[in-house]
Design a protein around this motif. Structure first.
Motif, mmCIF file in Angstrom:
data_model
loop_
_atom_site.group_PDB
_atom_site.id
_atom_site.type_symbol
_atom_site.label_atom_id
_atom_site.label_comp_id
_atom_site.label_asym_id
_atom_site.label_seq_id
_atom_site.Cartn_x
_atom_site.Cartn_y
_atom_site.Cartn_z
ATOM 1 N N THR A 96 0.964 -1.406 -0.055
ATOM 2 C CA THR A 96 0.025 0.009 0.012
ATOM 3 C C THR A 96 0.745 1.433 -0.197
ATOM 4 O O THR A 96 0.687 2.099 -0.962
ATOM 5 C CB THR A 96 -1.021 -0.117 1.301
ATOM 6 N N SER A 97 1.753 1.208 0.986
ATOM 7 C CA SER A 97 2.461 2.549 1.097
ATOM 8 C C SER A 97 3.283 2.845 -0.019
ATOM 9 O O SER A 97 3.498 4.057 -0.586
ATOM 10 C CB SER A 97 3.415 2.175 2.498
ATOM 11 N N ALA A 98 3.982 1.921 -0.622
ATOM 12 C CA ALA A 98 4.821 2.065 -1.883
ATOM 13 C C ALA A 98 4.120 2.131 -3.087
ATOM 14 O O ALA A 98 4.652 2.048 -4.122
ATOM 15 C CB ALA A 98 6.027 1.140 -1.845
ATOM 16 N N SER A 99 2.779 2.396 -2.966
ATOM 17 C CA SER A 99 2.237 2.709 -4.159
ATOM 18 C C SER A 99 1.489 4.197 -3.867
ATOM 19 O O SER A 99 1.329 5.110 -4.842
ATOM 20 C CB SER A 99 0.999 1.659 -4.524
ATOM 21 N N PHE A 100 0.646 4.463 -2.858
ATOM 22 C CA PHE A 100 -0.018 5.408 -2.310
ATOM 23 C C PHE A 100 0.920 6.649 -2.400
ATOM 24 O O PHE A 100 0.488 7.810 -2.735
ATOM 25 C CB PHE A 100 -1.070 5.496 -1.493
ATOM 26 N N VAL A 101 2.023 6.518 -1.923
ATOM 27 C CA VAL A 101 3.030 7.711 -1.943
ATOM 28 C C VAL A 101 3.453 8.221 -3.177
ATOM 29 O O VAL A 101 3.684 9.547 -3.425
ATOM 30 C CB VAL A 101 4.475 7.313 -1.239
ATOM 31 N N PHE A 102 3.269 7.715 -4.359
ATOM 32 C CA PHE A 102 3.288 8.209 -5.699
ATOM 33 C C PHE A 102 2.160 9.115 -6.004
ATOM 34 O O PHE A 102 2.387 10.100 -6.963
ATOM 35 C CB PHE A 102 3.456 7.046 -6.776
#
Length: 243
Positions: A76-82
């Motif tokens: 989740t985190s290494a997708s929404f941070v984009f």
């Protein structure tokens, strides 16, 4: 037989996937390939590197060999941070690299919220507060109303992976909000597959967790539905009654 492929960062709660495979009780396999995460840190710079195209592309050949019909970046985190647009670009690149339909856990949450027909959600995150707010912004871009966001301040996935049922329930209770129609737990490093029914009974509303929605998203990509009450309302769309 349907095989859904998952690119999973590092090693934390990947045993949720064989558990979910068992709970689905169907002809569905959930092969997992581990990606190199670089630095294990819930910091925006480290997460952007964790979700870089080369790190994801490195695992797709193994998933193809496993017969995967779709691939989900189970992070989740290494997708929404984009951001909303950047996460779309990430998924497009993954689809091209894999030659398969692709998505990520962040989009899985957005699609699952829509599937449940809810608008107002609370976020119970393991992350530091600033990272949790990035997830809230992503959900808002998807059209959800985020009524509560609670970060737990945990910096590493390794620590998250040590949490058990009591910690998970406590975090969800602390983040819940009277106006929330569902509660979201966004970290794939968190063991939740065994706890979804308990969470929903405790809170009296649907609960979406990262590994649960990732599998549901894989099924959505291949147009399959599976009735699996032990995986919560998302897999039944049944009314949740508080105990």
């Amino acid at each position: 037989m349907t095989a859904l492929g998952f690119l999973y960062p590092g090693h934390s709660a990947e045993d949720d996937y064989p558990r979910i495979e068992m709970l689905l009780d169907s002809d569905i396999r959930l092969p997992v390939v581990h990606t190199d995460i670089g630095e294990d840190a819930h910091r925006v710079d480290a997460l952007l590197e964790m979700g870089a195209p080369g790190r994801l592309a490195a695992g797709v050949e193994e998933l193809r060999l496993a017969g995967a019909e779709a691939v989900v970046w189970a992070c989740t985190s290494a997708s929404f941070v984009f951001g909303w647009e950047g996460a779309h670009e990430q998924v497009r690149g993954l689809a091209v690299a894999a030659g398969l339909p692709a998505s990520s856990t962040s989009f899985a949450f957005a699609h699952a919220v829509r599937e449940l027909g809810v608008q107002r959600v609370a976020v119970a995150a393991t992350y530091p507060a600033d990272v949790a707010e990035h997830f809230a912004a992503f959900l808002k871009a998807a059209g959800a109303e985020v009524v509560s966001v609670r970060g737990s301040g945990i910096v590493t996935a390794a620590e998250v992976g040590t949490w058990g049922r009591d910690e998970v329930l406590a975090m969800a209770r602390a983040a819940d909000h009277p106006e929330a129609e569902a509660v979201l737990l966004p970290d794939t490093a968190l063991h939740t597959a065994a706890h979804v029914p308990d969470l929903e009974r405790e809170l009296g509303k649907p609960v979406l967790t990262a590994n649960q929605v990732s599998v549901w998203e894989g099924l959505r990509l291949v147009d399959r539905r599976v009735h699996a009450p032990q995986l919560g309302s998302l897999f039944t769309k049944a009314q949740v009654v508080q105990a």
